[in-house]
Design a protein around this motif. Structure first.
Motif, mmCIF file in Angstrom:
data_model
loop_
_atom_site.group_PDB
_atom_site.id
_atom_site.type_symbol
_atom_site.label_atom_id
_atom_site.label_comp_id
_atom_site.label_asym_id
_atom_site.label_seq_id
_atom_site.Cartn_x
_atom_site.Cartn_y
_atom_site.Cartn_z
ATOM 1 N N ALA A 1 50.249 -18.068 12.139
ATOM 2 C CA ALA A 1 50.903 -17.504 10.797
ATOM 3 C C ALA A 1 51.042 -17.816 9.870
ATOM 4 O O ALA A 1 50.334 -17.480 8.525
ATOM 5 N N ARG A 2 50.991 -19.413 9.838
ATOM 6 C CA ARG A 2 50.795 -20.084 8.899
ATOM 7 C C ARG A 2 49.002 -20.891 8.460
ATOM 8 O O ARG A 2 48.847 -20.751 7.242
ATOM 9 N N THR A 3 48.600 -20.314 9.568
ATOM 10 C CA THR A 3 46.544 -20.466 9.314
ATOM 11 C C THR A 3 45.599 -19.382 9.424
ATOM 12 O O THR A 3 44.708 -19.392 8.869
ATOM 13 N N GLY A 4 46.885 -18.117 8.808
ATOM 14 C CA GLY A 4 45.253 -16.967 9.317
ATOM 15 C C GLY A 4 44.414 -17.150 10.566
ATOM 16 O O GLY A 4 44.178 -16.081 10.403
ATOM 17 N N THR A 5 45.492 -17.206 11.382
ATOM 18 C CA THR A 5 44.218 -17.313 12.903
ATOM 19 C C THR A 5 44.993 -16.363 13.666
ATOM 20 O O THR A 5 46.562 -15.866 13.611
ATOM 21 N N HIS B 1 43.689 -15.787 20.757
ATOM 22 C CA HIS B 1 41.873 -15.865 20.799
ATOM 23 C C HIS B 1 41.336 -17.076 20.314
ATOM 24 O O HIS B 1 40.316 -17.739 20.663
ATOM 25 N N ASP B 2 41.816 -17.758 19.302
ATOM 26 C CA ASP B 2 42.027 -18.800 18.873
ATOM 27 C C ASP B 2 41.554 -20.634 18.967
ATOM 28 O O ASP B 2 43.521 -20.232 19.806
ATOM 29 N N LEU B 3 41.624 -21.518 19.111
ATOM 30 C CA LEU B 3 40.997 -22.482 19.786
ATOM 31 C C LEU B 3 42.538 -23.239 19.294
ATOM 32 O O LEU B 3 43.621 -23.857 19.522
ATOM 33 N N TYR B 4 42.037 -22.975 17.429
ATOM 34 C CA TYR B 4 43.019 -24.057 16.591
ATOM 35 C C TYR B 4 45.411 -23.862 16.689
ATOM 36 O O TYR B 4 45.141 -25.103 17.328
ATOM 37 N N PRO B 5 45.152 -22.945 16.688
ATOM 38 C CA PRO B 5 46.534 -22.603 16.941
ATOM 39 C C PRO B 5 47.190 -23.324 18.233
ATOM 40 O O PRO B 5 48.310 -24.118 18.351
ATOM 41 N N GLN B 6 46.240 -23.135 19.740
ATOM 42 C CA GLN B 6 47.400 -23.510 21.438
ATOM 43 C C GLN B 6 46.385 -25.182 20.922
ATOM 44 O O GLN B 6 47.837 -25.451 21.702
ATOM 45 N N LEU B 7 45.401 -25.275 20.790
ATOM 46 C CA LEU B 7 45.377 -26.827 20.548
ATOM 47 C C LEU B 7 46.237 -27.945 19.738
ATOM 48 O O LEU B 7 47.081 -28.597 19.963
ATOM 49 N N GLU C 1 54.911 -20.447 21.565
ATOM 50 C CA GLU C 1 55.945 -19.983 20.668
ATOM 51 C C GLU C 1 55.185 -20.498 18.917
ATOM 52 O O GLU C 1 55.399 -20.078 18.260
ATOM 53 N N LEU C 2 55.080 -21.757 19.340
ATOM 54 C CA LEU C 2 54.384 -22.631 18.322
ATOM 55 C C LEU C 2 53.317 -22.294 17.981
ATOM 56 O O LEU C 2 53.153 -22.340 17.047
ATOM 57 N N ALA C 3 52.987 -21.489 19.196
ATOM 58 C CA ALA C 3 51.252 -21.375 18.376
ATOM 59 C C ALA C 3 51.567 -20.412 18.217
ATOM 60 O O ALA C 3 50.231 -20.524 16.379
ATOM 61 N N LYS C 4 52.366 -19.413 17.607
ATOM 62 C CA LYS C 4 52.280 -18.526 17.045
ATOM 63 C C LYS C 4 52.713 -18.444 15.481
ATOM 64 O O LYS C 4 51.553 -17.867 14.974
ATOM 65 N N ALA C 5 53.618 -19.952 15.525
ATOM 66 C CA ALA C 5 53.807 -19.791 14.099
ATOM 67 C C ALA C 5 53.013 -20.706 13.450
ATOM 68 O O ALA C 5 52.429 -20.549 12.310
ATOM 69 N N VAL C 6 51.998 -21.393 14.277
ATOM 70 C CA VAL C 6 50.436 -22.064 13.679
ATOM 71 C C VAL C 6 50.278 -20.762 13.169
ATOM 72 O O VAL C 6 48.882 -21.212 12.372
#
Length: 209
Positions: free
Chosen positions: A152-156, A160-166, A145-150
């Motif tokens: 949305a915030r970063t346009g990733t 599929h992208d590593l950044y929000p999950q990391l 859930e936090l990765a989804k918010a990240v």
């Protein structure tokens, strides 16, 4: 009317979420105060002023109810992140979101004796083997859930992208380290300053001391 139906659905979901929170908080409080083996579902239901059947409708047992508290806190952090100003640096927003949700723990300090008893009880509760599996599941859901918010915030793309999950994993781990540090301190330590230090180091890229 579709809008009225949406409003009713939203109200029901908020009530359900509030009930989950109340049951989780009651479970944590009783298990910390009295010990894991000395607390029954009946005790928790009575403390939350609901029936045992209502408790069973939400949770399979004490472990799931306690783990739900962690998930709820992380969901609120995600909500807070979404509400932060769009032009605020991401890690500033994350630090403030985490502080907002951990602040009540600091505000509730009841003096050194109370803190020590609470810390001892909390350590014992968190070491309970029955709790470990539920915490792992809750943490996975919380990070998603936090990765989804990240994202949305970063346009990733959180799928599929590593950044929000990391980022979500780092925030979760950093918050857990701060809590663990305070629980293991020789004397009661407020969580807020430790979280500030954690996020300051994360923002700087964890430079070598």
């Amino acid at each position: 009317m579709p809008q009225e139906d949406d409003a009713r659905t939203g109200l029901r979901e908020r009530k359900k979420r509030a009930t989950r929170v109340a049951l989780s908080q009651a479970t944590i409080r009783l298990c910390v105060q009295h010990g894991w083996d000395n607390v029954t579902v009946e005790d928790i239901a009575a403390a939350a002023n609901v029936s045992v059947r209502t408790f069973r409708n939400y949770f399979s047992g004490k472990a799931e109810a306690i783990a739900a508290g962690h998930l709820e806190r992380m969901l609120r952090i995600a909500d807070e992140l979404r509400a932060r100003p769009a032009d605020e640096p991401l890690w500033d927003s994350l630090a403030r979101a985490v502080h907002t949700q951990f602040a009540p723990a600091d505000a509730a300090d009841g003096g050194p004796a109370h803190d020590q008893r609470w810390r001892d009880g909390l350590r014992l509760m968190l070491a309970e083997p029955a709790l470990q599996g539920e915490v792992v599941k809750a943490n996975a859901a919380a990070q998603d859930e936090l990765a989804k918010a990240v994202a949305a915030r970063t346009g990733t793309d959180e799928a599929h992208d590593l950044y929000p999950q990391l980022v979500a994993a780092v925030v979760s781990a950093g918050s857990a380290v701060a809590v663990e540090h305070c629980l293991r301190a020789d004397s009661p330590a407020p969580l807020g300053p430790v979280l500030t230090e954690v996020f300051a180091q994360l923002t700087q890229g964890l430079p070598t001391p």
